[in-house]
Design an enzyme around this catalytic site. Structure first.
Site, PDB file in Angstrom:
ATOM      1  N   ASN A 128       0.849  -1.198   0.000  1.00  0.00           N
ATOM      2  CA  ASN A 128       0.000   0.000   0.000  1.00  0.00           C
ATOM      3  C   ASN A 128       0.882   1.244   0.000  1.00  0.00           C
ATOM      4  OD1 ASN A 128       0.508   0.856   2.854  1.00  0.00           O
ATOM      5  ND2 ASN A 128      -0.302  -1.195   3.226  1.00  0.00           N
ATOM      6  N   ASP A 148      -3.980  -6.401   5.118  1.00  0.00           N
ATOM      7  CA  ASP A 148      -4.944  -7.283   5.788  1.00  0.00           C
ATOM      8  C   ASP A 148      -4.878  -8.707   5.256  1.00  0.00           C
ATOM      9  OD1 ASP A 148      -6.009  -5.466   7.584  1.00  0.00           O
ATOM     10  OD2 ASP A 148      -7.293  -4.573   6.055  1.00  0.00           O
ATOM     11  N   LYS A 195       8.087 -17.014 -10.979  1.00  0.00           N
ATOM     12  CA  LYS A 195       7.354 -15.841 -11.431  1.00  0.00           C
ATOM     13  C   LYS A 195       6.043 -16.271 -12.109  1.00  0.00           C
ATOM     14  CE  LYS A 195       7.920 -11.932 -14.446  1.00  0.00           C
ATOM     15  NZ  LYS A 195       8.536 -11.557 -15.696  1.00  0.00           N
ATOM     16  N   PRO A 238      -2.666 -11.923  10.407  1.00  0.00           N
ATOM     17  CA  PRO A 238      -3.031 -11.731  11.818  1.00  0.00           C
ATOM     18  C   PRO A 238      -3.267 -10.241  12.095  1.00  0.00           C
ATOM     19  CG  PRO A 238      -0.681 -12.176  11.586  1.00  0.00           C
ATOM     20  CD  PRO A 238      -1.297 -12.408  10.238  1.00  0.00           C
ATOM     21  N   ASP A 239      -4.209  -9.925  12.978  1.00  0.00           N
ATOM     22  CA  ASP A 239      -4.439  -8.529  13.375  1.00  0.00           C
ATOM     23  C   ASP A 239      -3.545  -8.253  14.587  1.00  0.00           C
ATOM     24  OD1 ASP A 239      -5.347  -6.119  14.398  1.00  0.00           O
ATOM     25  OD2 ASP A 239      -7.399  -6.465  13.712  1.00  0.00           O
ATOM     26  N   ILE A 240      -2.428  -7.628  14.318  1.00  0.00           N
ATOM     27  CA  ILE A 240      -1.413  -7.437  15.368  1.00  0.00           C
ATOM     28  C   ILE A 240      -1.958  -6.531  16.471  1.00  0.00           C
ATOM     29  CG2 ILE A 240       0.997  -6.823  15.818  1.00  0.00           C
ATOM     30  CD1 ILE A 240       1.427  -6.982  12.730  1.00  0.00           C
ATOM     31  N   PHE A 296      -3.995   3.193  14.730  1.00  0.00           N
ATOM     32  CA  PHE A 296      -4.270   4.204  13.716  1.00  0.00           C
ATOM     33  C   PHE A 296      -5.363   3.677  12.805  1.00  0.00           C
ATOM     34  CE2 PHE A 296      -1.342   7.862  13.305  1.00  0.00           C
ATOM     35  CZ  PHE A 296      -0.707   7.696  14.518  1.00  0.00           C
ATOM     36  N   LYS A 326     -13.887   0.893  15.818  1.00  0.00           N
ATOM     37  CA  LYS A 326     -12.609   0.174  15.693  1.00  0.00           C
ATOM     38  C   LYS A 326     -11.896   0.101  17.038  1.00  0.00           C
ATOM     39  CE  LYS A 326     -10.764   0.369  11.601  1.00  0.00           C
ATOM     40  NZ  LYS A 326     -10.140   0.933  10.407  1.00  0.00           N
ATOM     41  N   LYS A 337     -10.900  -3.452  18.515  1.00  0.00           N
ATOM     42  CA  LYS A 337      -9.490  -3.814  18.668  1.00  0.00           C
ATOM     43  C   LYS A 337      -9.079  -3.847  20.135  1.00  0.00           C
ATOM     44  CE  LYS A 337      -8.208  -3.030  14.089  1.00  0.00           C
ATOM     45  NZ  LYS A 337      -7.253  -3.692  13.204  1.00  0.00           N
TER      46      LYS A 337
END
Ligand code: CTP
Length: 396
Positions: free
Chosen positions: A205, A274, A284, A301-303, A319, A333, A337
């Protein structure tokens, strides 16, 4: 704004003192310059006088100069004394406590913090006498920045180059800040993660890492121990920060948990992917005749959620980048979280957010009263506002 007294001693790096004065004055500091007799051989006092906007002093007893400001007044005036470049001779004189010229006398008389930026030939630096002198200064609380490695003006290559003026400015400003975070170990993640699709392609990203790096810099300037876990970004490591480079979300997670025990504050600015490719492809991916290509992705994994669940006494800050219902989504959120604060920005706006120097954020707490908006400012100012808020949370 602070009062910086710059002492220049006689080495070839003295020419860099000009740039240093410019940078310090541009950042709003008041700068006065004192020079050793040797320094005057390398740069003219007139240059430094013009750049600093104040008369430059080089002699301990000069009737004309003395009428303006005495060496003791100069020593008392300074908030920080910066010695750049600091030659082997100046370092030896300071270690001995000599007061045989203006610069050494002022250093003996001042109660301000002192920063030395050594510059000398590699063999002079490595000489046991110089090493012992530097160790003596360190024991007395004198701060030191550098020297760097590289090509030296004397023809040798090695350690001995004075660090760049920007680095000296950052170290100087760190000395000016009250060390309000001295008791904290702050773990910060920054930048994007990069999930390989095949040996040459990645899923990533547009996060630049600037926000996380600004936070790391500001936290270090406020005296915290800072561990910065960075995804692939091209940013210099802030001074005094321990940096760990990672690539994928899995690597970031391992690095976070390796450092987590020790941390008291965790700030997750990283834009973690994600999803990652379900299968690791060693070769390749070839262009097939079909017009579409499907890549199966699996959830990373959602750290943030994992560390929030294990946070104990730690303060955890997440964030969020949102494009609609910004505040409501951020509060949702925060609950999902389980962190203490969420810093949210509206990425539907082109002027703020990813890869720009300005940002506008809202620091969202569990209730509306605990929510504050930080208007459009530089990422450095945003970092300061976020840390101010974290300090408040740590106090309650
Ligand atoms: N985060 C994380 N691990 C992930 C994804 C996100 O630790 N796998 C952290 C980020 O570092 C950030 C916060 O979670 O601090 C919010 O990220 P965001 O992508 O906005 O949250 P998501 O849970 O992915 O929510 P959304 O549904 O908006 O994508």
């Amino acid at each position: 704004m602070s009062r910086v007294l710059l002492g220049v001693s006689g080495g070839i790096a003295a020419y860099k003192a000009c740039e240093l004065v410019r940078l310090l004055t541009r950042r709003g500091h008041e700068v006065r310059v004192m020079m050793t007799a040797g320094a005057v051989e390398f740069v003219t006092p007139l240059t430094l006088q013009t750049l600093s906007g104040h008369p430059v002093r080089s002699e301990l007893f000069a009737p004309g100069e003395e009428s303006q400001i005495s060496h003791i007044e100069l020593a008392d005036w300074a908030d920080v004394v910066v010695l750049a470049p600091a030659t082997a001779n100046l370092i030896a004189s300071l270690a001995q406590g000599l007061a045989n010229d203006l610069v050494t006398t002022v250093c003996l008389a001042t109660r301000a913090a002192v920063l030395v930026a050594p510059a000398m030939n590699v063999n002079m630096l490595q000489h046991p006498a110089t090493q012992a002198n530097l160790a003596t200064l360190q024991e007395r609380g004198v701060q030191r920045i550098g020297p760097d490695r590289g090509d030296l003006a004397c023809g040798w290559t090695g350690e001995g180059r004075m660090v760049d003026p920007e680095v000296i400015v950052a170290a100087t400003e760190r000395l000016m800040r009250p060390a309000v975070l001295a008791e904290e170990a702050v773990l910060i993640t920054a930048g994007p993660t990069e999930e390989p699709l095949d040996p040459v392609r990645v899923l990533s990203n547009r996060s630049s890492g600037k926000m996380g790096f600004a936070l790391a810099d500001e936290a270090a300037k406020r005296g915290a121990e800072v561990i910065l876990i960075a995804g692939p970004v091209s940013l210099p490591t802030p001074i005094g920060v321990r940096r760990i480079d990672v690539r994928t979300a899995e690597e970031m997670r391992s690095a976070v948990f390796a450092e987590f025990e020790h941390a008291t504050v965790v700030i997750k600015t990283a834009a973690v992917a994600d999803y990652r490719a379900a299968d690791t492809v060693d070769q390749k991916i070839k262009r097939e005749s079909a017009d579409t290509l499907e890549i199966k992705l699996v959830r990373n994994p959602d750290i943030l959620r994992e560390i929030s669940a294990a946070k104990g006494e730690r303060t955890v800050v997440g964030f969020a980048a949102e494009t609609e219902n910004v505040l409501a989504n951020a509060r949702d959120k925060l609950k999902r979280k389980g962190c203490d604060l969420i810093v949210v920005n509206d990425v539907s706006r082109a002027d703020i957010g990813f890869d720009v120097d300005q940002n506008e954020v809202t620091i969202v707490g569990p209730t509306a009263e605990e929510t504050t908006r930080v208007p459009l400012s530089s990422k450095v100012e945003i970092a300061a506002a976020i840390l101010d808020r974290i300090i408040q949370v740590r106090k309650t």
